[in-house]
Design a protein around this motif. Structure first.
Motif, PDB file in Angstrom:
ATOM      1  N   ARG A  59       0.829  -1.213   0.000  1.00  0.00           N
ATOM      2  CA  ARG A  59       0.000   0.000   0.000  1.00  0.00           C
ATOM      3  C   ARG A  59       0.855   1.251   0.000  1.00  0.00           C
ATOM      4  O   ARG A  59       0.556   2.224  -0.719  1.00  0.00           O
ATOM      5  N   GLU A  62       2.232   1.764  -3.473  1.00  0.00           N
ATOM      6  CA  GLU A  62       1.218   2.280  -4.392  1.00  0.00           C
ATOM      7  C   GLU A  62       0.956   3.762  -4.142  1.00  0.00           C
ATOM      8  O   GLU A  62       0.789   4.541  -5.089  1.00  0.00           O
ATOM      9  N   GLN A  63       0.918   4.160  -2.859  1.00  0.00           N
ATOM     10  CA  GLN A  63       0.723   5.579  -2.554  1.00  0.00           C
ATOM     11  C   GLN A  63       1.891   6.416  -3.056  1.00  0.00           C
ATOM     12  O   GLN A  63       1.699   7.517  -3.578  1.00  0.00           O
ATOM     13  N   ARG A  65       3.840   5.660  -5.585  1.00  0.00           N
ATOM     14  CA  ARG A  65       3.744   5.721  -7.041  1.00  0.00           C
ATOM     15  C   ARG A  65       2.689   6.724  -7.474  1.00  0.00           C
ATOM     16  O   ARG A  65       2.882   7.464  -8.444  1.00  0.00           O
ATOM     17  N   ALA A  66       1.543   6.740  -6.769  1.00  0.00           N
ATOM     18  CA  ALA A  66       0.496   7.701  -7.114  1.00  0.00           C
ATOM     19  C   ALA A  66       0.985   9.129  -6.911  1.00  0.00           C
ATOM     20  O   ALA A  66       0.718  10.020  -7.741  1.00  0.00           O
ATOM     21  N   ALA A  67       1.714   9.363  -5.806  1.00  0.00           N
ATOM     22  CA  ALA A  67       2.249  10.703  -5.560  1.00  0.00           C
ATOM     23  C   ALA A  67       3.273  11.083  -6.626  1.00  0.00           C
ATOM     24  O   ALA A  67       3.294  12.235  -7.105  1.00  0.00           O
ATOM     25  N   SER A  69       3.369   9.952  -9.738  1.00  0.00           N
ATOM     26  CA  SER A  69       2.640  10.217 -10.983  1.00  0.00           C
ATOM     27  C   SER A  69       1.985  11.589 -10.948  1.00  0.00           C
ATOM     28  O   SER A  69       1.990  12.318 -11.951  1.00  0.00           O
ATOM     29  N   ALA A  70       1.442  11.962  -9.780  1.00  0.00           N
ATOM     30  CA  ALA A  70       0.828  13.286  -9.668  1.00  0.00           C
ATOM     31  C   ALA A  70       1.871  14.395  -9.837  1.00  0.00           C
ATOM     32  O   ALA A  70       1.616  15.399 -10.507  1.00  0.00           O
TER      33      ALA A  70
END
Length: 283
Positions: A59, A62-63, A65-67, A69-70
Motif C-alpha cells: 500500500r 502504491e501511494q 507511485r500515485a504521488a 505520478s501526480a
C-alpha cells in the motif's frame, strides 16, 4: 523469504523430532495428522504478521507511485504552461505596450494589431491543448498509441459537428520519437480544428503511412476550401501558420492544397522531394 522458509523449516524440525524422539510415544497415523495442524498453527502465529507487513508495504508503495505520478503530471502541466501560455502572455503584454506607445505617437499599424491577434490565438490554442491533454485518460508509456489518440480526436470532432470521419493509419509508430508523436498529434488536432471552424465539410479523413525511412500524414475534407492562392497568406489563418512553424521546427514538410473539392493538409518526412514514399498510395 521468511514466508517461504518458515513452513519448510517448521516441517523439517517437526519431522526430525517426530522420527528421532517421539517414535516410541507417537504412532505414524497420529504424526501424520499432527503435521498439517502444526503447519496451520505456525502460519497463524508467524506468517500472518508477515503477510500484514507485506500488504502494508505494498500500500505504501502504491501511494508513493500515485504521488510520483501526480508530481510528474504537475511538472508536465507546468512545462506546458511555461512553454506555451506564459511566454505567449508575456509576448502579448510587450506587444500591447508597444501598441500603446504607437497610439500615443499616432503611428498605429495594422501589423501590430495582427501580431496581437496571432498571439491571442496562440494562447487560446495552448489552453485548448492543455485541456484536451488533461481529458485524455492516463496510460503507461507501453499502452500509449498515436493511432488511438487520433481516433479519439476524430470521434470528438464527429460528435461536435456531426461529420463523417475515417482513419486509415499504416504508419509505424516506431518511426517517430515521443516528441515527434506529440508534435504530429498537435498538428493533426489543429488541422481538425480548422475543419470544424472554417469549412462546411461533410466528411474528413486522416491517413498515415510510412516507416523510419520516410512517412506522410494527410488530413482531407470535402468542405468549401480556402479561396486563396496561398492558404498561409489568408488573414487570420493562425492555425495554419502555427502548423507550419511546428513542422519547420521538426524538419517536416507541410503542404496545403485547397479548392472547391475540399482541402488536403499533408505533413511529410523523408521520401522524395514532394513527400511521396516508395510504393505509397497518394490519395
Amino acid at each position: 523469504m521468511l514466508i517461504l522458509l518458515i513452513p519448510t523449516v517448521m516441517v523439517g524440525i517437526w519431522e526430525w523430532v517426530r522420527h528421532q524422539l517421539l517414535m516410541p510415544y507417537l504412532s505414524m497415523d497420529a504424526g501424520n495428522y499432527l503435521t498439517p495442524v502444526l503447519v496451520f498453527l505456525s502460519s497463524i502465529v508467524l506468517l500472518l504478521p508477515l503477510f500484514r507487513l507485506m500488504e502494508r508495504n505494498q500500500r505504501e508503495l502504491e501511494q508513493e507511485r500515485a504521488a510520483t505520478s501526480a508530481m510528474e503530471a504537475r511538472e508536465a502541466l507546468a512545462k506546458e504552461l511555461h512553454d506555451g501560455m506564459a511566454q505567449s502572455l508575456f509576448l502579448l503584454s510587450v506587444r500591447i505596450d508597444r501598441l500603446e506607445q504607437s497610439r500615443k505617437d499616432g503611428s498605429v499599424s495594422a501589423d501590430s494589431v495582427d501580431q496581437i491577434k496571432k498571439t491571442v490565438h496562440e494562447v487560446n490554442r495552448y489552453v485548448r491543448q492543455a485541456i484536451a491533454s488533461l481529458k485524455v485518460p492516463v496510460s503507461s508509456a507501453e499502452s500509449f498509441s498515436l493511432e488511438h489518440s487520433i481516433k479519439e480526436q476524430l470521434a470528438g470532432l464527429a460528435g461536435e459537428v456531426m461529420i463523417e470521419v475515417s482513419l486509415d493509419w499504416r504508419l509505424d509508430e516506431q518511426a517517430l520519437t515521443p516528441a515527434e508523436q506529440a508534435e504530429l498529434l498537435s498538428c493533426i488536432r489543429e488541422a481538425m480544428i480548422n475543419v470544424r471552424k472554417h469549412t462546411r465539410a461533410g466528411r474528413v479523413s486522416v491517413t498515415g503511412q510510412g516507416n523510419e525511412q520516410g512517412w506522410h500524414v494527410t488530413v482531407t475534407d470535402d468542405g468549401a476550401g480556402i479561396q486563396h492562392e496561398d492558404p498561409f497568406a489568408v488573414s487570420g489563418s493562425y492555425g495554419l501558420q502555427i502548423m507550419r512553424e511546428r513542422s519547420r521546427s521538426m524538419g517536416w514538410r507541410l503542404q496545403v492544397q485547397s479548392g472547391a473539392a475540399g482541402t488536403t493538409v499533408e505533413i511529410a518526412k523523408g521520401g522524395g522531394e514532394d513527400g511521396t514514399l516508395p510504393g505509397a498510395d497518394r490519395r
